[in-house]
Scaffold this active site. Structure first.
Site, PDB file in Angstrom:
ATOM      1  N   VAL A 322      13.089 -99.716 -11.444  1.00 50.69           N
ATOM      2  CA  VAL A 322      13.779-100.373 -10.333  1.00 50.69           C
ATOM      3  C   VAL A 322      14.904 -99.462  -9.882  1.00 50.69           C
ATOM      4  O   VAL A 322      15.370 -98.608 -10.639  1.00 50.69           O
ATOM      5  CB  VAL A 322      14.320-101.773 -10.696  1.00 50.69           C
ATOM      6  N   GLU A 323      15.348 -99.657  -8.642  1.00 46.55           N
ATOM      7  CA  GLU A 323      16.254 -98.690  -8.039  1.00 46.55           C
ATOM      8  C   GLU A 323      17.625 -98.623  -8.695  1.00 46.55           C
ATOM      9  O   GLU A 323      18.353 -97.640  -8.526  1.00 46.55           O
ATOM     10  CB  GLU A 323      16.406 -98.949  -6.535  1.00 46.55           C
ATOM     11  N   GLN A 324      18.015 -99.651  -9.430  1.00 46.44           N
ATOM     12  CA  GLN A 324      19.317 -99.619 -10.107  1.00 46.44           C
ATOM     13  C   GLN A 324      19.381 -98.558 -11.195  1.00 46.44           C
ATOM     14  O   GLN A 324      20.451 -98.321 -11.758  1.00 46.44           O
ATOM     15  CB  GLN A 324      19.641-100.998 -10.693  1.00 46.44           C
ATOM     16  N   GLY A 325      18.257 -97.925 -11.499  1.00 49.92           N
ATOM     17  CA  GLY A 325      18.257 -96.829 -12.457  1.00 49.92           C
ATOM     18  C   GLY A 325      17.527 -97.125 -13.746  1.00 49.92           C
ATOM     19  O   GLY A 325      17.581 -96.336 -14.692  1.00 49.92           O
TER      20      GLY A 325
END
Length: 509
Positions: A322-325
C-alpha cells in the site's frame, strides 16, 4: 548544537501568522503529533493566532470528527490547504466547499516527492503523473474551489513529450512525530506503524530555512538508538516535545505487531472479503491476480481483494503493498488502512511512490465512484463534496494493469444474491456509469495510449477499456442485460460476446 526541549503550548505560541506548515500524518492517528495540533487549535481559539496558515499534507489525517486535520479547520486559522486526501476531516471539507479557504489537491505521491525535491533545492517535481487528470493545468490544475487561484503546476514539454512541473514549496515549519529521540536530536520511528514522508517534510523545512519540531514518546541517551534506526538526523531537528502519553494510533497504546515485532498469532481487524455485492466484487477481482505479481490495494470495495488473499492463505504468492510504505503483512482496515500487522517491510511513502512512479506495480485494485463513456474514473469529487485523490493518480497512471472495483449503482440498491445467481430487486437511485465524470481522477484516453489493461468490476457486470471504448465482457448469472445493466447506464457500452461471471461468486456472497 543544543536541542531545545519545549512544550506543545510553546510550539503553538512560536508559530507566526501566514506560516507554511508541512505535516506527515495518516488516518487513524498514525504519526500524528496530536499534542502540538491541539495546542495550535487552543491558542487560535483563545487569541486568534496563528492565522492564515498554509497547510500541506500528502495523506489524509484525522477521524472525520475533531482530531487530525480538524484541529486546523477553523476559518482564519488556515488560509490555504494543499492536501492529497481530505476525507478524514469533514470540517476541513466544509471550509473548502463553502469557499472559506483556498483549497488545492494534488496526488499524494506528488506532494510527498515534491517535499523531497523542494528540500533538495531542485526546481520542483517533473513527472508525467497527473497528465490529463484534474490536476493538469489544462483542466483544474489541482484547484478545488473558487478561492483557489494560485498556479501550483505547469505543463511543459521535454524531448517532444508532455510533462507536468509541480512547483516547489517553501516550508516554514515541519511538524513530525517519532517514537524516540536521543540527546543529539536524532529521531527514530522504530515503533510506529508507518514512516510516511516524515524525512521529506523535515528536509523541506530545514533547507527552506524553516524549523522542524518533533513530538516523541521519550528521549533516550546518545547511542541508545542504532544509527540505522534513525529516520530524521538530529541536524535537522530544532525542538522536541516529549509526550509520554502519545500512542501509535487512536486505538491507544503501542502494538508491536504494527512494526513487525508482535506475536504472529495476534488477531487484528484486518481486511475481510466482504458480504453481498462487495463479496462478489472482491472474488471476481481476485481472479485477475497472477503468481508473483506486485500488487497495490486501494480503500473501499477494492480492499476486499486483500481479504480474499488472507482468507485463502495465499499471501506468499504475491508481493502486496500500500502507498503508505507497507510491504506484506495483514493489511488493516477502516481508519487504520495503510498499516499492517506483521509487515515484511516498512519504507517511507517517498520511496514507495518512487517505486510506483517508476512502474514497479504489476496490478492495482482501486475504487470507482464514477466511470464514463471514455473510460475516465472519478474518485475525488463526489456530489457536492471533495475527497481528493490520495495516491490514486500516482498508482493508476503507472501500474501495468488496473482493476477498478465498485457496485454498479448506489443509494437504495437491493439485490438478491445466492444459489449461483443475482437478481436486482430494486436499482440504486445514483448511477455510477455516467456520460461524463464530474472530474477526471483517471484518464481512460491516456491509459489506452499507454497500453494499460483496465477492467471495471461490479457485482452484476464486468467491463474492459478497449481502443474502441468501454466494452461489456461479463454478466452475472440471472441478470438481463437490457433491464439490469443498460437501463442503469448513461451510455451504451460495446457489446460483442459477453460471457457469464463464475456462479461460485454468488454462492459465497
Amino acid at each position: 548544537m543544543r536541542l531545545l526541549i519545549t512544550s506543545a503550548e510553546e510550539v503553538a505560541a512560536s508559530i507566526q501568522d501566514e506560516a507554511t506548515i508541512a505535516v506527515a500524518s495518516n488516518g487513524g492517528g498514525m504519526l500524528e503529533p496530536n499534542a502540538i495540533f491541539a495546542a495550535i487549535e487552543a491558542r487560535f481559539l483563545k487569541t486568534g493566532h496563528p492565522r492564515n496558515l498554509t497547510l500541506i499534507h500528502a495523506m489524509g489525517f484525522g477521524d472525520r470528527d475533531g482530531r487530525g486535520a480538524s484541529h486546523f479547520a477553523h476559518e482564519g486559522l488556515v488560509r490555504r490547504v494543499i492536501g492529497g486526501h481530505w476525507t478524514w476531516s469533514h470540517k476541513m471539507q466544509r471550509l473548502a466547499r463553502d469557499n472559506k479557504i483556498e483549497a488545492y489537491s494534488l496526488p499524494a505521491g506528488v506532494i510527498s516527492l515534491l517535499l523531497r525535491e523542494s528540500g533538495s533545492g531542485r526546481p520542483g517535481l517533473i513527472t508525467q503523473t497527473g497528465l490529463d487528470t484534474f490536476v493538469d493545468p489544462t483542466q483544474q490544475g489541482g484547484r478545488v474551489n473558487a478561492l483557489a487561484t494560485q498556479t501550483l503546476v505547469e505543463r511543459i514539454e521535454l524531448d517532444g513529450q508532455p510533462f507536468l512541473r509541480y512547483l516547489p514549496f517553501n516550508v516554514d515549519l515541519a511538524l513530525i512525530k517519532g517514537t524516540l529521540c536521543d540527546a543529539a536530536g536524532n529521531i527514530s520511528l522504530g515503533e510506529e506503524p508507518v514512516d510516511l514522508d516524515t524525512k521529506a517534510a523535515a528536509l523541506a523545512a530545514y533547507n527552506s530555512g524553516g524549523r522542524v519540531i518533533a513530538q516523541v514518546r521519550e528521549q533516550v541517551a546518545n547511542g541508545a538508538i542504532r544509527p540505522r534506526d534513525v529516520t530524521v538526523p538530529g541536524v535537522m531537528v530544532n525542538a522536541l516535545v516529549i509526550h509520554p502519553e502519545q500512542s501509535q494510533t487512536y486505538r491507544g497504546g503501542y502494538d508491536a505487531a504494527f512494526f513487525g515485532k508482535g506475536d504472529a498469532t495476534t488477531v487484528a481487524d484486518t481486511l475481510g472479503v466482504g458480504e453481498g455485492a462487495k463479496g462478489v466484487i472482491a472474488l471476481r477481482a481476485a481472479d485477475e491476480l497472477t503468481e508473483g505479481a506486485v500488487v497495490n490495494f486501494g480503500f473501499g470495495a477494492s480492499a476486499g481483494v486483500a481479504g480474499v488473499i488472507a482468507a485463502r492463505h495465499t499471501q506468499d504468492r504475491y508481493w502486496t503493498t500500500v502507498e503508505q510504505g507497507i510491504h506484506g503483512g495483514r493489511m488493516m482496515t477502516d481508519e487504520l488502512f495503510g498499516s499492517a500487522h506483521d509487515p515484511k517491510v516498512i519504507v517511507s511513502t517517498t520511496e514507495q511512490f518512487d517505486f510506483y512512479h517508476g512502474g514497479g506495480l504489476d496490478i492495482a485494485f482501486l475504487g470507482m465512484a464514477e466511470c464514463d463513456r471514455f473510460g475516465n474514473v472519478n474518485v475525488s469529487h463526489i456530489g457536492n463534496g471533495f475527497i481528493g485523490p490520495g495516491g490514486f493518480i500516482d498508482i493508476t497512471q503507472n501500474a501495468r494493469k488496473l482493476v477498478f472495483c465498485g457496485t454498479f449503482d448506489t443509494k437504495g440498491s437491493q439485490l438478491d444474491i445466492g444459489e449461483g445467481r443475482l437478481a436486482v430487486k430494486q436499482p440504486g437511485s445514483v448511477r455510477k456509469f455516467v456520460s461524463e465524470v464530474a472530474a477526471v481522477t483517471f484518464s481512460g484516453r491516456r491509459a489506452t495510449a499507454m497500453g494499460q489493461v483496465v477492467l471495471f468490476v461490479t457485482e452484476r457486470a464486468v467491463f474492459q477499456l478497449t481502443s474502441d471504448g468501454v466494452e461489456l465482457i461479463e454478466v452475472a448469472p440471472g441478470i438481463d442485460i437490457e433491464r439490469d445493466i443498460l437501463s442503469g447506464m448513461d451510455f451504451r457500452p460495446l457489446i460483442r460476446s459477453p460471457r457469464l461471471m463464475n456462479a461460485e461468486y454468488f454462492n459465497a456472497a
